[in-house]
Design a protein around this motif. Structure first.
Motif, PDB file in Angstrom:
ATOM      1  N   THR A  55       0.498  -5.175 -12.781  1.00 32.02           N
ATOM      2  CA  THR A  55       1.773  -5.480 -13.404  1.00 32.02           C
ATOM      3  C   THR A  55       1.586  -6.221 -14.720  1.00 32.02           C
ATOM      4  OG1 THR A  55       2.656  -5.716 -11.199  1.00 32.02           O
ATOM      5  CG2 THR A  55       3.992  -6.566 -12.968  1.00 32.02           C
ATOM      6  N   ASN A  56       2.419  -5.941 -15.697  1.00 34.45           N
ATOM      7  CA  ASN A  56       2.443  -6.719 -16.923  1.00 34.45           C
ATOM      8  C   ASN A  56       3.877  -7.095 -17.242  1.00 34.45           C
ATOM      9  OD1 ASN A  56       3.677  -4.536 -18.592  1.00 34.45           O
ATOM     10  ND2 ASN A  56       1.757  -3.523 -18.114  1.00 34.45           N
ATOM     11  N   HIS A  57       4.056  -7.872 -18.297  1.00 29.08           N
ATOM     12  CA  HIS A  57       5.388  -8.397 -18.615  1.00 29.08           C
ATOM     13  C   HIS A  57       6.392  -7.301 -18.911  1.00 29.08           C
ATOM     14  CE1 HIS A  57       4.539 -12.703 -18.719  1.00 29.08           C
ATOM     15  NE2 HIS A  57       3.367 -12.413 -19.239  1.00 29.08           N
ATOM     16  N   ASN A  58       5.952  -6.158 -19.395  1.00 26.52           N
ATOM     17  CA  ASN A  58       6.875  -5.112 -19.819  1.00 26.52           C
ATOM     18  C   ASN A  58       7.208  -4.105 -18.737  1.00 26.52           C
ATOM     19  OD1 ASN A  58       6.911  -6.163 -22.490  1.00 26.52           O
ATOM     20  ND2 ASN A  58       4.927  -5.190 -22.872  1.00 26.52           N
ATOM     21  N   ASP A  59       6.495  -4.168 -17.618  1.00 23.05           N
ATOM     22  CA  ASP A  59       6.668  -3.175 -16.567  1.00 23.05           C
ATOM     23  C   ASP A  59       7.794  -3.607 -15.630  1.00 23.05           C
ATOM     24  OD1 ASP A  59       4.315  -1.392 -14.437  1.00 23.05           O
ATOM     25  OD2 ASP A  59       6.384  -1.015 -14.949  1.00 23.05           O
ATOM     26  N   VAL A  60       9.054  -3.502 -16.106  1.00 20.01           N
ATOM     27  CA  VAL A  60      10.195  -4.046 -15.378  1.00 20.01           C
ATOM     28  C   VAL A  60      10.423  -3.311 -14.068  1.00 20.01           C
ATOM     29  CG1 VAL A  60      12.664  -4.509 -15.490  1.00 20.01           C
ATOM     30  CG2 VAL A  60      11.260  -4.785 -17.535  1.00 20.01           C
ATOM     31  N   GLN A  61      10.324  -2.000 -14.084  1.00 17.21           N
ATOM     32  CA  GLN A  61      10.551  -1.228 -12.866  1.00 17.21           C
ATOM     33  C   GLN A  61       9.549  -1.630 -11.786  1.00 17.21           C
ATOM     34  OE1 GLN A  61      10.440   2.988 -13.343  1.00 17.21           O
ATOM     35  NE2 GLN A  61      10.649   3.420 -11.184  1.00 17.21           N
ATOM     36  N   GLU A  62       8.300  -1.825 -12.186  1.00 24.25           N
ATOM     37  CA  GLU A  62       7.290  -2.234 -11.227  1.00 24.25           C
ATOM     38  C   GLU A  62       7.610  -3.598 -10.630  1.00 24.25           C
ATOM     39  OE1 GLU A  62       3.313  -1.520  -9.478  1.00 24.25           O
ATOM     40  OE2 GLU A  62       4.915  -0.316 -10.305  1.00 24.25           O
TER      41      GLU A  62
ATOM     42  N   ALA B 116       0.829  -1.209   0.000  1.00 23.77           N
ATOM     43  CA  ALA B 116       0.000   0.000   0.000  1.00 23.77           C
ATOM     44  C   ALA B 116       0.861   1.256   0.000  1.00 23.77           C
ATOM     45  CB  ALA B 116      -0.927  -0.010   1.213  1.00 23.77           C
ATOM     46  N   MET B 117       1.944   1.239   0.771  1.00 23.82           N
ATOM     47  CA  MET B 117       2.826   2.405   0.849  1.00 23.82           C
ATOM     48  C   MET B 117       3.476   2.722  -0.494  1.00 23.82           C
ATOM     49  SD  MET B 117       4.884   2.069   4.457  1.00 23.82           S
ATOM     50  CE  MET B 117       5.995   3.375   3.962  1.00 23.82           C
ATOM     51  N   PHE B 118       3.862   1.674  -1.230  1.00 27.98           N
ATOM     52  CA  PHE B 118       4.615   1.889  -2.461  1.00 27.98           C
ATOM     53  C   PHE B 118       3.762   1.813  -3.711  1.00 27.98           C
ATOM     54  CE2 PHE B 118       7.944   0.953   0.567  1.00 27.98           C
ATOM     55  CZ  PHE B 118       8.892   1.909   0.230  1.00 27.98           C
ATOM     56  N   GLY B 119       2.457   1.927  -3.545  1.00 28.50           N
ATOM     57  CA  GLY B 119       1.573   2.090  -4.681  1.00 28.50           C
ATOM     58  C   GLY B 119       1.396   0.878  -5.565  1.00 28.50           C
ATOM     59  N   CYS B 120       1.732  -0.319  -5.075  1.00 33.27           N
ATOM     60  CA  CYS B 120       1.534  -1.541  -5.869  1.00 33.27           C
ATOM     61  C   CYS B 120       0.638  -2.504  -5.096  1.00 33.27           C
ATOM     62  CB  CYS B 120       2.863  -2.192  -6.226  1.00 33.27           C
ATOM     63  SG  CYS B 120       3.986  -2.467  -4.829  1.00 33.27           S
ATOM     64  N   PHE B 121      -0.368  -1.937  -4.439  1.00 33.02           N
ATOM     65  CA  PHE B 121      -1.199  -2.713  -3.508  1.00 33.02           C
ATOM     66  C   PHE B 121      -1.966  -3.824  -4.206  1.00 33.02           C
ATOM     67  CE2 PHE B 121      -5.185  -3.355  -1.119  1.00 33.02           C
ATOM     68  CZ  PHE B 121      -4.646  -3.801   0.067  1.00 33.02           C
ATOM     69  N   GLU B 122      -2.536  -3.546  -5.380  1.00 33.79           N
ATOM     70  CA  GLU B 122      -3.374  -4.537  -6.054  1.00 33.79           C
ATOM     71  C   GLU B 122      -2.579  -5.803  -6.373  1.00 33.79           C
ATOM     72  OE1 GLU B 122      -6.790  -6.206  -7.475  1.00 33.79           O
ATOM     73  OE2 GLU B 122      -6.585  -4.279  -6.425  1.00 33.79           O
ATOM     74  N   ASP B 123      -1.370  -5.638  -6.879  1.00 33.46           N
ATOM     75  CA  ASP B 123      -0.549  -6.800  -7.212  1.00 33.46           C
ATOM     76  C   ASP B 123      -0.054  -7.519  -5.963  1.00 33.46           C
ATOM     77  OD1 ASP B 123      -0.738  -6.534 -10.002  1.00 33.46           O
ATOM     78  OD2 ASP B 123       0.777  -4.964  -9.988  1.00 33.46           O
TER      79      ASP B 123
ATOM     80  N   VAL C 192       9.792   9.363  -1.243  1.00 37.58           N
ATOM     81  CA  VAL C 192      10.398   8.120  -0.763  1.00 37.58           C
ATOM     82  C   VAL C 192      10.210   7.004  -1.783  1.00 37.58           C
ATOM     83  CG1 VAL C 192      10.265   6.315   1.000  1.00 37.58           C
ATOM     84  CG2 VAL C 192      10.177   8.721   1.679  1.00 37.58           C
ATOM     85  N   ILE C 193       8.988   6.885  -2.324  1.00 33.46           N
ATOM     86  CA  ILE C 193       8.697   5.850  -3.315  1.00 33.46           C
ATOM     87  C   ILE C 193       9.576   6.019  -4.552  1.00 33.46           C
ATOM     88  CG2 ILE C 193       6.934   4.965  -4.893  1.00 33.46           C
ATOM     89  CD1 ILE C 193       4.869   5.709  -2.718  1.00 33.46           C
ATOM     90  N   GLU C 194       9.713   7.250  -5.009  1.00 36.04           N
ATOM     91  CA  GLU C 194      10.530   7.517  -6.190  1.00 36.04           C
ATOM     92  C   GLU C 194      11.991   7.176  -5.947  1.00 36.04           C
ATOM     93  OE1 GLU C 194      11.691  11.228  -9.185  1.00 36.04           O
ATOM     94  OE2 GLU C 194      10.098  11.477  -7.696  1.00 36.04           O
ATOM     95  N   ALA C 195      12.488   7.517  -4.746  1.00 37.49           N
ATOM     96  CA  ALA C 195      13.888   7.236  -4.431  1.00 37.49           C
ATOM     97  C   ALA C 195      14.144   5.734  -4.345  1.00 37.49           C
ATOM     98  CB  ALA C 195      14.268   7.917  -3.124  1.00 37.49           C
ATOM     99  N   VAL C 196      13.239   4.997  -3.689  1.00 38.05           N
ATOM    100  CA  VAL C 196      13.367   3.552  -3.586  1.00 38.05           C
ATOM    101  C   VAL C 196      13.308   2.901  -4.958  1.00 38.05           C
ATOM    102  CG1 VAL C 196      12.265   1.435  -2.751  1.00 38.05           C
ATOM    103  CG2 VAL C 196      12.505   3.390  -1.220  1.00 38.05           C
ATOM    104  N   SER C 197      12.350   3.330  -5.769  1.00 43.11           N
ATOM    105  CA  SER C 197      12.217   2.772  -7.115  1.00 43.11           C
ATOM    106  C   SER C 197      13.457   3.034  -7.961  1.00 43.11           C
ATOM    107  CB  SER C 197      10.984   3.380  -7.819  1.00 43.11           C
ATOM    108  OG  SER C 197       9.804   3.062  -7.122  1.00 43.11           O
ATOM    109  N   SER C 198      14.025   4.222  -7.814  1.00 37.30           N
ATOM    110  CA  SER C 198      15.229   4.562  -8.577  1.00 37.30           C
ATOM    111  C   SER C 198      16.394   3.680  -8.180  1.00 37.30           C
ATOM    112  CB  SER C 198      15.582   6.032  -8.362  1.00 37.30           C
ATOM    113  OG  SER C 198      14.560   6.879  -8.839  1.00 37.30           O
ATOM    114  N   LEU C 199      16.557   3.426  -6.875  1.00 36.35           N
ATOM    115  CA  LEU C 199      17.632   2.546  -6.402  1.00 36.35           C
ATOM    116  C   LEU C 199      17.484   1.157  -6.981  1.00 36.35           C
ATOM    117  CD1 LEU C 199      18.318   3.234  -2.603  1.00 36.35           C
ATOM    118  CD2 LEU C 199      19.951   3.296  -4.477  1.00 36.35           C
ATOM    119  N   LEU C 200      16.280   0.610  -6.917  1.00 31.74           N
ATOM    120  CA  LEU C 200      16.041  -0.744  -7.390  1.00 31.74           C
ATOM    121  C   LEU C 200      16.199  -0.837  -8.907  1.00 31.74           C
ATOM    122  CD1 LEU C 200      12.907  -1.536  -5.203  1.00 31.74           C
ATOM    123  CD2 LEU C 200      15.238  -2.354  -4.851  1.00 31.74           C
ATOM    124  N   LYS C 201      15.746   0.182  -9.606  1.00 32.55           N
ATOM    125  CA  LYS C 201      15.889   0.175 -11.064  1.00 32.55           C
ATOM    126  C   LYS C 201      17.355   0.304 -11.460  1.00 32.55           C
ATOM    127  CE  LYS C 201      14.292   2.541 -15.236  1.00 32.55           C
ATOM    128  NZ  LYS C 201      13.522   3.705 -15.765  1.00 32.55           N
TER     129      LYS C 201
END
Length: 424
Positions: free
Chosen positions: A254-261, A147-154, A410-419
């Motif tokens: 999420t779909n097959h092409n959404d690598v960052q997600e 929920a915090m990182f905006g990917c709650f449904e998946d 925070v979400i953007e920074a975490v996503s950038s690190l992981l990407k």
């Protein structure tokens, strides 16, 4: 010696539920289930009564409730129970909660003759939220971070699948074809279930006939997938009841092409399953992942179960993986594994210590990573920021932390690190 046991249909009595697989008795209608055992087993082996639940299951949920209700130190409060749990069981529960970031415990000297433990324990902001969710702390942490990182449904789908049966099913003679179909979705077990569920849900809305064909071609169980839908609704209600938005803005499934997600979802899975982490050898040396030995925190020799997708892989996406279940048969095996990056462990793992002079960051003094000073500082800042967001949520449950200015940063920074790391 024969002992008749009267059985009832499932969901009417606990006994009937436990024995429903012993033929038809108690499974389809009331009946008898006959068990044969010797007098020696009856007199010397069998217990007169089943062990109390407190002595059979983990105490994590109970410890959280004691802490959130301010009933005192859990280790001392549980001494008042009629059937007192062992010090080791209490310590294991506290250690798990600490590794999840739900509590902080400090073990000191012996307090009294009844207990060898003197512990000072307090809830973290995450622990407070976990205590209000009627699910296992692992599943709760998975949902909260989703929920915090905006990917709650998946993440909701993955959490529901963890508490349900595996939707991939096949007969013994078609196991190879079923495994191949599973590998066609993803290289990780949790992600494969997610993508299969998403594709089936999409097809079911558009064309029921194609949805049924999809199930047959990919060896998926309609009953298991339908059960995931029901569990998702229940888990979503639990989250809504404690004030977490169930419909995050700006994110799609999420779909097959959404690598960052996918990198973000893998990191959230690691957050929920930590400390269930294994490390692969630096090189497979021409072998498959199922042939090499992995290393865990407490178990030094662990193997991938043949049912895992990565079992036949000749190259791993990451040396680090998280798992949901560990079993011991001829070897110690892990099931349902997902590759995770080192930054996912650094951000969402246990206690973090940074040794600046050596350029090393250690998680629980077990997982050690080479890291430069700038990245280490960023990881420590993001960790404290996530805790601050959860504290804000305690103070005002109506706040949508994922949509707030600080939350988005925070979400953007975490996503950038992981990407940036690319899952390696």
């Amino acid at each position: 010696m024969f002992v008749p046991i009267t059985c009832q249909p499932p969901n009417t009595t606990t006994l009937g539920f436990l024995l429903r697989r012993r033929g038809r008795a108690g499974r389809v209608k009331p009946g008898y289930c006959w068990h044969l055992y010797s007098s020696h087993t009856h007199d010397r082996v069998l217990d007169d009564y089943q062990l109390p639940e407190m002595l059979r299951v983990g105490l994590e949920d109970l410890v959280l409730q004691i802490l959130v209700l301010d009933l005192g130190e859990p280790a001392q409060f549980l001494l008042k129970a009629v059937d007192k749990p062992t010090d080791n069981a209490i310590k294991n529960a506290l250690d798990l909660l600490q590794s999840l970031g739900a509590a902080e415990s400090d073990y000191t000297e012996k307090q009294n003759e009844e207990s060898d433990m003197q512990v000072s324990t307090y809830l973290t902001a995450l622990g407070y939220h976990l205590a209000t969710l009627p699910v296992h702390p692992r599943v709760g942490k998975l949902l909260i971070y989703g929920a915090m990182f905006g990917c709650f449904e998946d993440v909701l789908t993955i959490a529901a699948a963890m508490t349900s049966r595996n939707p991939f099913v096949s007969s013994f003679d078609k196991r190879d074809a079923a495994d191949e179909a599973k590998r066609g979705f993803a290289s990780d077990d949790h992600i494969a279930v997610l993508l299969a569920f998403n594709q089936w849900s999409d097809l079911k809305r558009r064309d029921v006939r194609k949805a049924k064909q999809f199930l047959r071609e990919n060896y998926l169980s309609y009953i298991a997938l339908s059960n995931i839908i029901q569990l998702k609704r229940q888990l979503e209600k639990y989250m809504r009841d404690i004030g977490f938005s169930s419909k995050p803005k700006g994110r799609n499934s999420t779909n097959h092409n959404d690598v960052q997600e996918l990198h973000l979802i893998r990191a959230v899975i690691a957050a929920g399953l930590y400390p269930n982490i294994v490390i692969a050898p630096r090189s497979l040396q021409g072998k498959t992942a199922g042939e090499v030995t992995f290393r865990g925190q407490k178990v030094r020799e662990i193997y991938l179960h043949p049912s895992t997708i990565a079992f036949t892989a000749t190259e791993l996406e990451s040396r680090y993986g998280c798992y949901h279940e560990i079993v011991k048969t001829s070897k110690v095996y892990i099931r349902d594994s997902t590759a995770v990056s080192k930054f996912a462990i650094l951000l969402f793992g246990g206690s973090l210590k940074v040794y600046q002079t050596h350029g090393v960051a250690a998680v629980d003094e077990w997982l050690k990573f080479r890291i430069d000073a700038k990245s280490a500082t960023l990881v420590k800042y993001l960790r404290s920021s996530m805790e601050a967001l959860l504290l804000e949520k305690i103070m005002d449950p109506a706040i949508d932390v994922a949509s707030s200015k600080k939350g988005k940063a925070v979400i953007e920074a975490v996503s950038s690190l992981l990407k940036m790391e690319g899952g390696k």
